[in-house]
Design a protein around this motif. Structure first.
Motif, PDB file in Angstrom:
ATOM      1  N   THR A 501       0.839  -1.076  -0.016  1.00  0.00           N
ATOM      2  CA  THR A 501       0.049   0.067  -0.038  1.00  0.00           C
ATOM      3  C   THR A 501       0.870   1.152   0.016  1.00  0.00           C
ATOM      4  O   THR A 501       1.962   1.089   0.715  1.00  0.00           O
ATOM      5  CB  THR A 501      -0.947   0.025   1.043  1.00  0.00           C
ATOM      6  N   SER A 502       0.522   2.384  -0.569  1.00  0.00           N
ATOM      7  CA  SER A 502       1.316   3.519  -0.666  1.00  0.00           C
ATOM      8  C   SER A 502       1.110   4.266   0.600  1.00  0.00           C
ATOM      9  O   SER A 502       0.271   4.283   1.082  1.00  0.00           O
ATOM     10  CB  SER A 502       0.890   4.532  -1.653  1.00  0.00           C
ATOM     11  N   PRO A 503       2.485   4.588   1.220  1.00  0.00           N
ATOM     12  CA  PRO A 503       2.576   5.338   2.338  1.00  0.00           C
ATOM     13  C   PRO A 503       2.506   6.879   2.268  1.00  0.00           C
ATOM     14  O   PRO A 503       2.986   7.748   2.946  1.00  0.00           O
ATOM     15  CB  PRO A 503       3.864   5.074   2.922  1.00  0.00           C
ATOM     16  N   ASP A 504       1.900   7.228   1.188  1.00  0.00           N
ATOM     17  CA  ASP A 504       1.610   8.652   0.887  1.00  0.00           C
ATOM     18  C   ASP A 504       1.021   9.483   1.705  1.00  0.00           C
ATOM     19  O   ASP A 504       1.527  10.651   1.919  1.00  0.00           O
ATOM     20  CB  ASP A 504       1.038   8.914  -0.594  1.00  0.00           C
ATOM     21  N   GLN A 542      10.310  12.385   3.177  1.00  0.00           N
ATOM     22  CA  GLN A 542      10.397  12.396   1.718  1.00  0.00           C
ATOM     23  C   GLN A 542      11.238  11.146   1.287  1.00  0.00           C
ATOM     24  O   GLN A 542      10.935  10.518   0.272  1.00  0.00           O
ATOM     25  CB  GLN A 542      10.628  13.804   1.461  1.00  0.00           C
ATOM     26  N   ARG A 543      12.372  11.248   1.924  1.00  0.00           N
ATOM     27  CA  ARG A 543      13.341  10.009   1.565  1.00  0.00           C
ATOM     28  C   ARG A 543      12.834   8.702   1.572  1.00  0.00           C
ATOM     29  O   ARG A 543      13.092   7.873   0.302  1.00  0.00           O
ATOM     30  CB  ARG A 543      14.878  10.314   2.170  1.00  0.00           C
ATOM     31  N   LEU A 544      12.111   8.485   2.583  1.00  0.00           N
ATOM     32  CA  LEU A 544      11.673   7.013   2.592  1.00  0.00           C
ATOM     33  C   LEU A 544      10.599   6.696   1.583  1.00  0.00           C
ATOM     34  O   LEU A 544      10.560   5.628   1.221  1.00  0.00           O
ATOM     35  CB  LEU A 544      11.305   6.791   4.296  1.00  0.00           C
ATOM     36  N   TYR A 545       9.728   7.694   1.600  1.00  0.00           N
ATOM     37  CA  TYR A 545       8.746   7.503   0.511  1.00  0.00           C
ATOM     38  C   TYR A 545       9.348   7.274  -0.839  1.00  0.00           C
ATOM     39  O   TYR A 545       8.877   6.400  -1.535  1.00  0.00           O
ATOM     40  CB  TYR A 545       7.937   8.731   0.360  1.00  0.00           C
ATOM     41  N   GLU A 546      10.387   7.852  -1.276  1.00  0.00           N
ATOM     42  CA  GLU A 546      11.311   7.365  -2.568  1.00  0.00           C
ATOM     43  C   GLU A 546      11.769   6.172  -2.449  1.00  0.00           C
ATOM     44  O   GLU A 546      11.791   5.597  -3.474  1.00  0.00           O
ATOM     45  CB  GLU A 546      12.220   8.762  -2.858  1.00  0.00           C
ATOM     46  N   ALA A 563      10.016   2.063   8.636  1.00  0.00           N
ATOM     47  CA  ALA A 563      10.925   3.442   9.269  1.00  0.00           C
ATOM     48  C   ALA A 563       9.877   4.809   9.369  1.00  0.00           C
ATOM     49  O   ALA A 563       9.921   5.317  10.076  1.00  0.00           O
ATOM     50  CB  ALA A 563      11.836   3.372   8.231  1.00  0.00           C
ATOM     51  N   MET A 564       8.753   4.741   8.456  1.00  0.00           N
ATOM     52  CA  MET A 564       8.152   6.072   8.259  1.00  0.00           C
ATOM     53  C   MET A 564       7.165   5.681   9.605  1.00  0.00           C
ATOM     54  O   MET A 564       6.868   6.760  10.346  1.00  0.00           O
ATOM     55  CB  MET A 564       7.472   6.000   7.236  1.00  0.00           C
ATOM     56  N   LEU A 565       6.731   4.707   9.843  1.00  0.00           N
ATOM     57  CA  LEU A 565       5.819   4.641  11.027  1.00  0.00           C
ATOM     58  C   LEU A 565       6.282   4.859  12.315  1.00  0.00           C
ATOM     59  O   LEU A 565       6.083   5.325  13.326  1.00  0.00           O
ATOM     60  CB  LEU A 565       4.879   3.197  11.040  1.00  0.00           C
TER      61      LEU A 565
END
Length: 619
Positions: A501-504, A542-546, A563-565
């Motif tokens: 799933t996208s983490p956007d 932003q970096r982790l999304y990329e 990492a984002m969570l």
């Protein structure tokens, strides 16, 4: 909680070709207006295996708050190229199969003999027409193809390999492509070309002549776009692939949809789905919908029904012949606070960007008090994060800085240097009282009730709270412009996320993200407006999304998600209070195959769609 997936491919021959004709269609078949079932179905059809096969017939009535909700026929119908099963894994639906290579090459195989609701073949030509004549036509799509069909601004290579096989190829992975096909509001990459070509300048001499001699009442592109709306389901003439097709033109206060005679699903007994002949949407004042539901005016209802209606609905069950189920919502938080990191006030901006302050605010909320007083202890006291049913869930994401600890909150506020005045209220660095105005959309007394309980415990640590309601549009505009210091709304839409799933929602991608609207606007406009990200922790998101976007394996995507969570839990960019507040779902006693326990979620889930209402039936 895990679910068994009720849809299963079974070769058509295994059914012995003994298809059962829906009684509603028998007259049309006997008089030759329709071909028999076996000639209306694709080969192979999608065979649905369920615990209790049903029978044909009946009309399902539901209530909606406005005529635009005809779109629910597409949401609930949930016929998609690929769809989510109950374990939130993607599986073919309209497609017979799909193949993904390197995360960037997608080969889609259609079902042979599949037809639109008007009986016209559904083939690769419908995909070509959309791609070449709609998405890449400057008059119909001035902005070009949808963003989800672009990777680094580049479109895919589109190929037709046969009438039933097509391929999309990007130069880099496009992890958004399949999930967008499965969405509640899906990205329709096909159109009924046979219906729309007579409205298209490229194919119609009549249209070209009217444009040339000035006799056209409206531009051809406006006429085409008005007729072409597979999602809204408001044009009865537009062919569909959904289980029910709308027969009522707006404006109206009652919309009647009837079964699609060419729908591609059957049950194990060879009965063509849907079981139910008609789906009726009646328009009512949203404030009256709970009362009308309790009076027995709906066979299936959750829209505009809330947890505080539960006791009232239970009281009317026996008299009006329905049952009230409690499903879990899929949002990361039912109620969350959004510190505006882009607020105009420089003093507030600096304070809200101090992670110690955001942590102190979170520690100063007694979530247990909110849960017990307002939700009878049935909610989950939690950060704004994924839910326990998500494979990405970890207790640390739910609990970090989210347990009531007044002493720790006071310690952090003292450490920042926010000293108390004689009135017991702390002072901002410029001497103003630390008074937080929390702005709401003014649509729910529930928000005010939660804020009243938060006000009590924040007062104990020296913070004063005021609530400012306004209309939703004005509320959003104030947030976007930086006038607002803090707002309240629901948390992340998808609390049931998987690694694919996208983490956007976790990175600054949109102006509608209330914690950093100007960061999101900067991304959306390519730097033309908004503010560039100037916080290291947000830059890391932003970096982790990329990293997630360019990942070629599920393992890499999973690592980026975690990492984002973890970063969100530590930083408290948004402050969740409770999640999992039960959603009442009212179902007629005689309506079968409605799950006793389920999730009521927009995306993924499409509200009822993931449970396939075409398999619901009346006993």
């Amino acid at each position: 909680m895990r679910f068994l997936f009720p849809l299963l491919f079974v070769p058509a021959l295994a059914l012995g070709q003994n298809f059962v004709e829906p009684p509603m269609l028998r007259l049309d078949v006997s008089t030759g207006r329709l071909p028999p079932t076996e000639k209306r179905l694709p080969q192979p059809p999608l065979v649905v295996r369920m615990d209790e096969p049903g029978k044909h017939g009946g009309a399902l009535h539901s209530l909606v708050g406005r005529s635009r909700d005809t779109r629910l026929l597409v949401v609930y119908g949930y016929a998609r190229l690929v769809g989510y099963d109950r374990n939130l894994e993607l599986a073919p639906d309209i497609l017979e199969s799909f193949e993904v290579q390197e995360g960037r090459i997608f080969t889609l195989r259609l079902r042979k003999g599949h037809r639109w609701s008007d009986g016209h073949p559904f083939t690769a030509e419908d995909f070509r027409y959309y791609w070449e004549d709609v998405a890449n036509n400057k008059e119909l799509s001035p902005a070009g193809p949808p963003r989800d069909l672009l990777v680094d601004g580049e479109p895919p290579k589109f190929e037709i390999l046969s009438d039933t096989v097509l391929r999309y190829t990007w130069h880099k992975p496009n992890p958004h492509f399949l999930p967008r096909q499965a969405g509640a509001s899906p990205l329709f990459i096909y159109r009924p070309a046979h219906y729309l070509k007579p409205l298209h300048k490229k194919y119609s001499e009549k249209v070209r002549k009217a444009e040339a001699d000035g006799t056209a009442k409206r531009r051809w592109s406006a006429v085409h776009n008005r007729a072409d709306n597979l999602y809204e389901s408001d044009n009865p003439d537009l062919p569909t692939l959904q289980p029910w097709m709308n027969t009522t033109r707006p404006p109206a206060d009652r919309f009647v949809a009837v079964r699609n005679p060419y729908f591609h699903r059957v049950d194990e007994r060879g009965q063509q789905l849907p079981y139910i002949d008609r789906f009726v949407l009646a328009v009512a004042d949203p404030k009256l919908i709970p009362a009308k539901t309790g009076a027995g005016e709906a066979d299936l209802q959750a829209r505009d029904v809330h947890f505080n209606n539960y006791t009232f609905l239970k009281q009317g069950e026996k008299q009006n012949g329905y049952r009230t189920l409690l499903w879990r919502p899929g949002k990361g938080s039912h109620f969350a606070l959004f510190p505006n990191l882009n607020t105009k006030d420089p003093v507030w901006r600096q304070l809200l960007r101090d992670v110690r302050f955001r942590r102190a605010l979170s520690l100063g909320i007694d979530r247990s008090l909110v849960n017990q007083v307002l939700y009878f202890g049935l909610a989950i006291e939690s950060n704004n994060t994924v839910l326990p049913q998500s494979p990405l869930f970890r207790e640390a994401y739910r609990d970090r800085w989210a347990r009531y600890d007044r002493k720790a909150a006071i310690q952090l506020l003292e450490e920042i240097g926010l000293k108390k005045g004689r009135d017991g209220v702390r002072r901002l660095p410029d001497g103003r009282p630390l008074e937080i105005i929390v702005e709401t959309a003014g649509e729910s007394t529930e928000h005010s009730d939660v804020l009243e309980l938060i006000r009590e415990t924040w007062r104990e640590v020296g913070i004063k709270v005021f609530t400012k309601p306004s209309q939703r549009e004005a509320w959003r505009n104030r947030i976007y412009s930086g006038e607002t210091v803090m707002s309240v709304w629901g948390g992340i839409e998808n609390g049931l996320a998987t690694p694919d799933t996208s983490p956007d929602e976790l990175a600054p991608m949109s102006q509608t993200q209330l914690q950093w609207p100007k960061f999101g606007q900067y991304f959306e406009t390519g730097g033309k407006s908004g503010e560039p990200v100037d916080m290291p922790e947000v830059k890391e998101l932003q970096r982790l999304y990329e990293v997630w976007m360019s990942a070629t394996s599920r393992r890499e995507r999973e690592q980026a998600w975690h990492a984002m969570l973890a970063l969100h839990a530590e930083q408290q960019f948004t402050i969740g209070v409770v999640s999992g507040v039960p959603q009442p779902v009212v179902a007629r006693d005689t309506l079968m195959n409605v799950p006793e326990r389920g999730f009521y979620n927009w995306d993924p889930g499409a509200f009822f769609g993931i449970y396939r209402p075409d398999t619901f039936w009346f006993r």
